[in-house]
Design a protein around this motif. Structure first.
Motif, mmCIF file in Angstrom:
data_model
loop_
_atom_site.group_PDB
_atom_site.id
_atom_site.type_symbol
_atom_site.label_atom_id
_atom_site.label_comp_id
_atom_site.label_asym_id
_atom_site.label_seq_id
_atom_site.Cartn_x
_atom_site.Cartn_y
_atom_site.Cartn_z
ATOM 1 N N UNK A 1 0.640 -1.179 -0.091
ATOM 2 C CA UNK A 1 -0.033 -0.005 -0.004
ATOM 3 C C UNK A 1 0.740 1.292 0.065
ATOM 4 N N UNK A 2 1.843 1.406 0.891
ATOM 5 C CA UNK A 2 2.751 2.539 0.949
ATOM 6 C C UNK A 2 4.010 2.605 0.148
ATOM 7 N N UNK A 3 4.322 1.719 -0.750
ATOM 8 C CA UNK A 3 5.361 1.615 -1.474
ATOM 9 C C UNK A 3 5.615 2.682 -2.458
ATOM 10 N N UNK A 4 4.679 3.067 -3.225
ATOM 11 C CA UNK A 4 5.109 4.378 -3.931
ATOM 12 C C UNK A 4 5.142 5.656 -3.182
ATOM 13 N N UNK A 5 4.543 5.653 -2.141
ATOM 14 C CA UNK A 5 4.856 7.039 -1.345
ATOM 15 C C UNK A 5 6.117 6.828 -0.516
ATOM 16 N N UNK A 6 6.518 5.647 -0.317
ATOM 17 C CA UNK A 6 7.785 5.603 0.356
ATOM 18 C C UNK A 6 9.095 6.146 -0.854
ATOM 19 N N UNK A 7 8.790 5.624 -2.108
ATOM 20 C CA UNK A 7 9.761 5.795 -3.077
ATOM 21 C C UNK A 7 9.729 7.456 -3.281
ATOM 22 N N UNK A 8 8.858 8.074 -3.419
ATOM 23 C CA UNK A 8 8.722 9.452 -3.786
ATOM 24 C C UNK A 8 9.296 10.236 -2.506
ATOM 25 N N UNK A 9 9.082 9.945 -1.251
ATOM 26 C CA UNK A 9 9.494 10.512 -0.191
ATOM 27 C C UNK A 9 11.046 10.576 0.265
ATOM 28 N N UNK A 10 11.656 9.074 -0.142
ATOM 29 C CA UNK A 10 12.770 9.024 -0.373
ATOM 30 C C UNK A 10 13.545 10.186 -1.364
ATOM 31 N N UNK A 11 13.087 10.130 -2.418
ATOM 32 C CA UNK A 11 13.595 11.021 -3.509
ATOM 33 C C UNK A 11 13.566 12.585 -3.191
ATOM 34 N N UNK A 12 12.516 12.996 -2.693
ATOM 35 C CA UNK A 12 12.205 14.403 -2.178
ATOM 36 C C UNK A 12 13.172 14.682 -1.081
ATOM 37 N N UNK A 13 13.141 14.108 0.024
ATOM 38 C CA UNK A 13 13.974 13.923 1.053
ATOM 39 C C UNK A 13 15.529 14.123 0.941
ATOM 40 N N UNK A 14 15.816 13.191 -0.007
ATOM 41 C CA UNK A 14 17.341 13.125 -0.443
ATOM 42 C C UNK A 14 17.822 14.272 -1.171
ATOM 43 N N UNK A 15 16.875 14.951 -1.881
ATOM 44 C CA UNK A 15 16.988 16.273 -2.419
ATOM 45 C C UNK A 15 17.024 17.473 -1.798
ATOM 46 N N UNK A 16 16.061 17.365 -0.646
ATOM 47 C CA UNK A 16 16.226 18.560 0.338
ATOM 48 C C UNK A 16 17.632 18.606 1.203
ATOM 49 N N UNK A 17 17.913 17.388 1.633
ATOM 50 C CA UNK A 17 19.071 17.012 2.197
ATOM 51 C C UNK A 17 20.275 17.568 1.403
#
Length: 250
Positions: free
Chosen positions: A140-156
């Motif tokens: 259920x949460x796979x796609x949300x986890x993927x985009x969050x990893x990308x966004x947070x990595x970018x913000x960091x």
């Protein structure tokens, strides 16, 4: 390591916050500060003038007998020093459009972090609680986890661009057909008032997604894409162009 504060409005034991914590643990030190119980639709409300109890479960998990904004405020001012980023979710049910954004406890927590000077993301999936329950144990949460990893990595790595202080992310059920930077739509959930007995009412709502291309509502419902809406605290329409260029680089 970057310190990432994780919160939500579904309660500290909700499956969505566990999925978010799992994905964020790969990117930094995660501290969970979340409501003890369900706090949906509490918006940006504080618990003012009444005691708020905090329970330390372990060094990285705290439950708060209050609303999501309490969690962020207490977390950032008392429990965790030097928070670098706040992520709120993964919420069961999309938070789309200006009215849902204002009502949502998930988004309210992210707003509070932005007000305190820390970049934040609110993330939600398009699902009813019943659908989520039926899909328990699935991806259920796979796609949300993927985009969050990308966004947070970018913000960091780069920080947020221009006036953008917060992102509101909504993920469709199933495989997304892409990712779109969007502006806020209008009404997503039309409130309904039901009188269950004399002078006793229940407030609910019905989803009526009617919007134009380019809005978060249209992008999720009509195009089946992940919607990312950049929010500038000074005004909701600022930052879209800057963020679109930023997103291409991460």
């Amino acid at each position: 390591m970057k310190k990432i504060l994780v919160t939500n409005d579904d309660g500290i034991d909700a499956p969505g916050i566990k999925a978010l914590e799992e994905s964020m643990s790969e990117l930094g030190e995660v501290i969970v500060v979340a409501p003890l119980s369900q706090q949906s639709a509490t918006g940006r409300g504080f618990t003012l003038g009444s005691p708020v109890r905090v329970n330390k479960r372990d060094d990285n998990h705290f439950s708060v007998d209050g609303v999501p904004v309490d969690c962020v405020f207490i977390g950032m001012t008392k429990l965790v020093k030097d928070v670098d980023l706040v992520v709120s979710g993964i919420n069961i049910g999309a938070n789309l459009g200006i009215h849902s954004l204002m009502r949502s406890g998930t988004c309210g927590a992210a707003f509070e972090a932005a007000n305190l000077g820390v970049p934040s993301i609110a993330v939600s999936i398009e699902s009813t609680p019943e659908e989520a329950h039926n899909m328990e144990g699935s991806h259920l949460f796979d796609e949300a986890q993927k985009i969050m990893k990308k966004l947070v990595s970018g913000i960091i790595e780069k920080g947020l661009p221009g006036d953008v202080k917060m992102l509101n992310v909504n993920v469709p059920i199933g495989e997304p057909k892409g990712v779109e930077v969007t502006r806020l739509g209008e009404e997503y959930v039309t409130p309904l008032l039901k009188e269950v007995e004399d002078s006793v009412y229940v407030i609910g709502g019905v989803i009526e997604p009617k919007e134009k291309p380019g809005t978060d509502i249209y992008t999720l419902h009509d195009e089946r894409k992940i919607s990312i809406t950049p929010i500038a605290i000074e005004g909701f329409e600022h930052g879209i162009i800057d963020f679109g260029e930023w997103l291409k680089k991460i």
